[in-house]
Design an enzyme around this catalytic site. Sequence first.
Site, PDB file in Angstrom:
ATOM      1  N   SER A 222       0.847  -1.195   0.000  1.00 51.96           N
ATOM      2  CA  SER A 222       0.000   0.000   0.000  1.00 51.96           C
ATOM      3  C   SER A 222       0.879   1.240   0.000  1.00 51.96           C
ATOM      4  CB  SER A 222      -0.969  -0.029   1.182  1.00 51.96           C
ATOM      5  OG  SER A 222      -0.256   0.028   2.392  1.00 51.96           O
ATOM      6  N   MET A 223       0.429   2.260  -0.693  1.00 49.02           N
ATOM      7  CA  MET A 223       1.251   3.456  -0.896  1.00 49.02           C
ATOM      8  C   MET A 223       0.461   4.718  -0.576  1.00 49.02           C
ATOM      9  SD  MET A 223       2.973   2.125  -4.497  1.00 49.02           S
ATOM     10  CE  MET A 223       1.401   2.007  -5.338  1.00 49.02           C
ATOM     11  N   GLY A 224      -0.334   4.685   0.480  1.00 51.92           N
ATOM     12  CA  GLY A 224      -1.104   5.861   0.888  1.00 51.92           C
ATOM     13  C   GLY A 224      -1.996   6.369  -0.231  1.00 51.92           C
ATOM     14  N   ALA A 225      -1.974   7.686  -0.443  1.00 49.40           N
ATOM     15  CA  ALA A 225      -2.847   8.308  -1.449  1.00 49.40           C
ATOM     16  C   ALA A 225      -2.545   7.822  -2.865  1.00 49.40           C
ATOM     17  CB  ALA A 225      -2.708   9.823  -1.376  1.00 49.40           C
ATOM     18  N   GLY A 227      -2.301   4.798  -3.751  1.00 49.02           N
ATOM     19  CA  GLY A 227      -2.981   3.524  -4.001  1.00 49.02           C
ATOM     20  C   GLY A 227      -2.182   2.334  -3.532  1.00 49.02           C
ATOM     21  N   GLY A 253      -4.959   1.032   6.319  1.00 52.36           N
ATOM     22  CA  GLY A 253      -4.290  -0.239   6.022  1.00 52.36           C
ATOM     23  C   GLY A 253      -5.093  -1.426   6.545  1.00 52.36           C
ATOM     24  N   ASP A 254      -5.667  -1.267   7.727  1.00 46.89           N
ATOM     25  CA  ASP A 254      -6.462  -2.358   8.320  1.00 46.89           C
ATOM     26  C   ASP A 254      -7.698  -2.633   7.466  1.00 46.89           C
ATOM     27  OD1 ASP A 254      -4.615  -2.113  10.336  1.00 46.89           O
ATOM     28  OD2 ASP A 254      -5.901  -0.848  11.579  1.00 46.89           O
TER      29      ASP A 254
END
Length: 312
Positions: A222-225, A227, A253-254
Amino acid sequence: MKIATITVNPAIDQTVSVDDFQVGKVNRSQWMRFDAGGKGVNVASFLADYGMDVAVTGFLGDENADVFERHFARKNITDRFIRVPGETRINIKIMDETSQVTTDLNTPGQAPGEYAVSRFYEQVEAMMEACECFVLSGNLQAGLPSTFYADLIKLLKSKKCRVVLDTSGDALADSLKAGPNLIKPNIHELSGLVNKPLTEIKDVYRSASSLLNDETTLVVVSMGASGALFVDKDQAFVARPPDLPVKSTVGAGDAMVAGLVAGINKKLPLQDCARLATAFSLSAVTRLGRDLPKPEVIEDFKKQVAIEPFKK
Ligand SMILES: Nc1ncnc2c1ncn2[C@@H]1O[C@H](COP(=O)(O)OP(=O)(O)OP(=O)(O)O)[C@@H](O)[C@H]1O
Ligand SMILES: [Mg+2]
């Protein structure tokens, strides 16, 4: 299929709302609330809201377990937490309504004693009868060896249970040999694991695919904003969230892990899992709290996610 989530270091989130918070001054709070927290508890909550049969375990202090007990009863989550003497840690979030800035005060949490750990193992063995998939989430508190998850994964895999792992640092590095089926590091956790900066998406892809093997068949970064990148041995997809107003990234993330588990449980192809997982994460990002919105809202988020095959 029943899903189990494991949270060895849960926390109660105490949110305190203050207008114009001033460090070192007496501040007056408008409202305050306690919520059951911890990464595996969050994953279980999202899954339960999605209508799945979920059980939870880990360690809970017996002096303030009521916050969790009420939460699990409300969500219809099967409570298999081992009670230990004392209190579960409380993490304080000071929400400044004026500046919209939140200040976090996190406490470390006590390591469970040997007796509690042996009861926990007995509990997990009993749960392996009914649960096909175990989600191991969060960091290990000081006092637990970094191999704690690795040992647990070996046990779970010996009974053919599927394991989803979301952790970081040494606990992540030391668990990989035990062969979790799916891992979801964020980009910083992956960068720490492979010990190099990951500035371009192709670096992220290379690092993620280097972690694939016969046991670990899916890596989601996962890479935050920006995606998330979903990589298995045959294909890779990038899922990009739409530009929506962000309320809080706590638990994004959860929620993504919960969406992945839900997608895998439905035996969806990888790109549909990516879409569902991202829609779940948008529920966390666009709203406060850890409840999943109505199915129509999830469907609407799903439509707004852009999925592209990753070109190597
Ligand atoms: N600012 C944002 N805007 C839009 N979507 C976001 C944003 N932050 C996170 N997301 C969504 O949530 C997913 C997971 O976020 P992130 O990479 O921050 O996870 P994480 O670092 O593991 O979070 P956590 O703190 O819950 O462990 C992203 O892939 C994305 O879909
Ligand atoms: Mg995370």
